[in-house]
Motif scaffolding. Structure first.
Motif, PDB file in Angstrom:
ATOM      1  N   GLY A 127       8.986 -10.197  13.203  1.00 59.76           N
ATOM      2  CA  GLY A 127       7.818  -9.442  13.636  1.00 59.76           C
ATOM      3  C   GLY A 127       7.223  -8.584  12.541  1.00 59.76           C
ATOM      4  N   ASP A 128       8.044  -8.184  11.546  1.00 63.57           N
ATOM      5  CA  ASP A 128       7.534  -7.399  10.421  1.00 63.57           C
ATOM      6  C   ASP A 128       6.729  -8.242   9.444  1.00 63.57           C
ATOM      7  OD1 ASP A 128       8.400  -4.738  10.911  1.00 63.57           O
ATOM      8  OD2 ASP A 128      10.440  -5.282  10.338  1.00 63.57           O
ATOM      9  N   SER A 129       6.934  -9.566   9.460  1.00 65.81           N
ATOM     10  CA  SER A 129       6.256 -10.449   8.512  1.00 65.81           C
ATOM     11  C   SER A 129       4.741 -10.266   8.581  1.00 65.81           C
ATOM     12  CB  SER A 129       6.594 -11.909   8.817  1.00 65.81           C
ATOM     13  OG  SER A 129       7.952 -12.167   8.616  1.00 65.81           O
ATOM     14  N   GLY A 130       4.130 -10.149   7.426  1.00 58.65           N
ATOM     15  CA  GLY A 130       2.693  -9.932   7.349  1.00 58.65           C
ATOM     16  C   GLY A 130       2.289  -8.476   7.308  1.00 58.65           C
ATOM     17  N   GLY A 131       3.250  -7.580   7.523  1.00 58.28           N
ATOM     18  CA  GLY A 131       2.935  -6.154   7.507  1.00 58.28           C
ATOM     19  C   GLY A 131       2.713  -5.631   6.096  1.00 58.28           C
ATOM     20  N   PRO A 132       1.980  -4.543   5.949  1.00 56.42           N
ATOM     21  CA  PRO A 132       1.665  -4.015   4.627  1.00 56.42           C
ATOM     22  C   PRO A 132       2.783  -3.178   4.028  1.00 56.42           C
ATOM     23  CG  PRO A 132       0.653  -2.637   6.299  1.00 56.42           C
ATOM     24  CD  PRO A 132       1.317  -3.777   7.033  1.00 56.42           C
ATOM     25  N   LEU A 133       2.936  -3.262   2.719  1.00 55.70           N
ATOM     26  CA  LEU A 133       3.696  -2.304   1.932  1.00 55.70           C
ATOM     27  C   LEU A 133       2.671  -1.426   1.239  1.00 55.70           C
ATOM     28  CD1 LEU A 133       5.951  -4.438   2.434  1.00 55.70           C
ATOM     29  CD2 LEU A 133       6.881  -3.741   0.220  1.00 55.70           C
ATOM     30  N   PHE A 134       2.797  -0.125   1.403  1.00 58.26           N
ATOM     31  CA  PHE A 134       1.684   0.742   1.055  1.00 58.26           C
ATOM     32  C   PHE A 134       2.158   2.107   0.609  1.00 58.26           C
ATOM     33  CE2 PHE A 134       2.731   1.233   5.510  1.00 58.26           C
ATOM     34  CZ  PHE A 134       2.724   2.597   5.709  1.00 58.26           C
ATOM     35  N   GLN A 176      -5.779   7.937   2.127  1.00 56.59           N
ATOM     36  CA  GLN A 176      -6.000   6.645   2.764  1.00 56.59           C
ATOM     37  C   GLN A 176      -4.836   5.716   2.452  1.00 56.59           C
ATOM     38  OE1 GLN A 176      -9.577   4.704   1.456  1.00 56.59           O
ATOM     39  NE2 GLN A 176      -9.456   3.072   2.972  1.00 56.59           N
ATOM     40  N   ILE A 177      -4.496   4.857   3.414  1.00 59.34           N
ATOM     41  CA  ILE A 177      -3.437   3.875   3.183  1.00 59.34           C
ATOM     42  C   ILE A 177      -3.888   2.899   2.101  1.00 59.34           C
ATOM     43  CG2 ILE A 177      -2.192   1.934   4.203  1.00 59.34           C
ATOM     44  CD1 ILE A 177      -2.153   3.455   6.825  1.00 59.34           C
ATOM     45  N   GLU A 178      -3.042   2.733   1.080  1.00 60.25           N
ATOM     46  CA  GLU A 178      -3.344   1.856  -0.048  1.00 60.25           C
ATOM     47  C   GLU A 178      -2.276   0.773  -0.106  1.00 60.25           C
ATOM     48  OE1 GLU A 178      -4.682   2.452  -4.689  1.00 60.25           O
ATOM     49  OE2 GLU A 178      -3.144   3.776  -3.866  1.00 60.25           O
ATOM     50  N   VAL A 179      -2.672  -0.476   0.116  1.00 59.07           N
ATOM     51  CA  VAL A 179      -1.727  -1.584   0.262  1.00 59.07           C
ATOM     52  C   VAL A 179      -1.470  -2.260  -1.074  1.00 59.07           C
ATOM     53  CG1 VAL A 179      -1.283  -3.783   1.406  1.00 59.07           C
ATOM     54  CG2 VAL A 179      -2.523  -1.981   2.624  1.00 59.07           C
ATOM     55  N   PHE A 180      -0.177  -2.457  -1.378  1.00 56.86           N
ATOM     56  CA  PHE A 180       0.231  -3.141  -2.595  1.00 56.86           C
ATOM     57  C   PHE A 180       0.627  -4.594  -2.347  1.00 56.86           C
ATOM     58  CE2 PHE A 180       1.364   1.338  -3.360  1.00 56.86           C
ATOM     59  CZ  PHE A 180       0.599   1.574  -4.485  1.00 56.86           C
ATOM     60  N   ALA A 181       1.212  -4.878  -1.185  1.00 51.43           N
ATOM     61  CA  ALA A 181       1.770  -6.207  -0.931  1.00 51.43           C
ATOM     62  C   ALA A 181       1.996  -6.360   0.565  1.00 51.43           C
ATOM     63  CB  ALA A 181       3.091  -6.384  -1.691  1.00 51.43           C
TER      64      ALA A 181
END
Length: 227
Positions: free
Chosen positions: A190-197, A207-212
């Motif tokens: 379920g975590d798959s596809g979630g942002p690392l930020f 602001q949320i800044e997404v790296f991967a």
């Protein structure tokens, strides 16, 4: 449009968690993803054909990024596949809105080849929900100089489709290859596809800044379940 989808590949890497469990104590937090909150653009990408879901997030008004293996396992070809994207939070914790979505671009992930750097899907929404819920900022480059970050998702052990968004507030980068990170964020189905930020809730206007994005989890003996 803040970031056209054709620019996604140079901007984002894929990230694999180094464990399918939890590192140390379970410090994951339930956070609000109601309309107007910083986490509002993070929702669920659901594939009705395979009855599988993963985390997905808005990258502009009309497009959502998620992991390709959410659909490819049990389906095969993903281009043109139909999804549902659920986003927003009602008082009963279920999702506020949903939209149909079509896969318009994919990395070409293949489970046999295990090319995790290609494990991504881009969905075009039938309804451009980003106008209502906003979208996340994509970091220009992998940002490997930042060794600590956070992750967000809808893990099956704590959240599932009820709409509880979980954040792991303290993650570390422990290794990297070309377009691939190894890290200590919690990783469940379920975590798959979630942002690392990166997000600083104490900084005004942050602001949320997404790296991967999350792409995989590995079983290992170095982690333990929470007591």
């Amino acid at each position: 449009m803040a970031c056209g989808w054709k620019w996604l590949l140079p901007l984002l890497g894929l990230a694999s968690v180094a464990s399918a469990s939890i590192f140390g104590s379970d410090d994951r937090l339930v956070v609000s993803h109601a309309r107007g909150s910083p986490f509002a653009p993070i929702g669920v990408a659901y594939d009705p054909t395979t009855n599988r879901y993963g985390t997905g997030f808005l990258v502009d008004e009309c497009h959502v990024l998620t992991a390709e293996h959410v659909a490819s396992e049990g389906r095969g070809e993903t281009d043109g596949a139909r999804f549902l994207f659920l986003v927003g939070q009602r008082q009963d914790l279920h999702f506020e809105k949903r939209s149909g979505a079509t896969v318009i671009a994919s990395g070409g992930f293949n489970e046999r080849d295990w090319n995790r750097d290609a494990d991504w899907l881009l969905l075009k929404l039938d309804q451009c929900l980003g106008y209502e819920f906003g979208y996340l900022k994509l970091h220009k480059g992998l940002g490997a100089d930042r060794l600590t970050f956070q992750s967000a998702g809808y893990p099956s052990d704590r959240a599932s489709l009820k709409g509880q968004l979980m954040v792991d507030p303290h993650c570390k980068l422990v290794g990297e290859a070309v377009r691939l990170w190894l890290h200590t964020c919690a990783g469940r189905a379920g975590d798959s596809g979630g942002p690392l930020f990166h997000f600083d809730p104490l900084s005004k206007g942050s602001q949320i800044e997404v790296f991967a994005i999350q792409a995989a989890a590995y079983g290992t003996r170095v982690s333990r379940e929470p007591s």
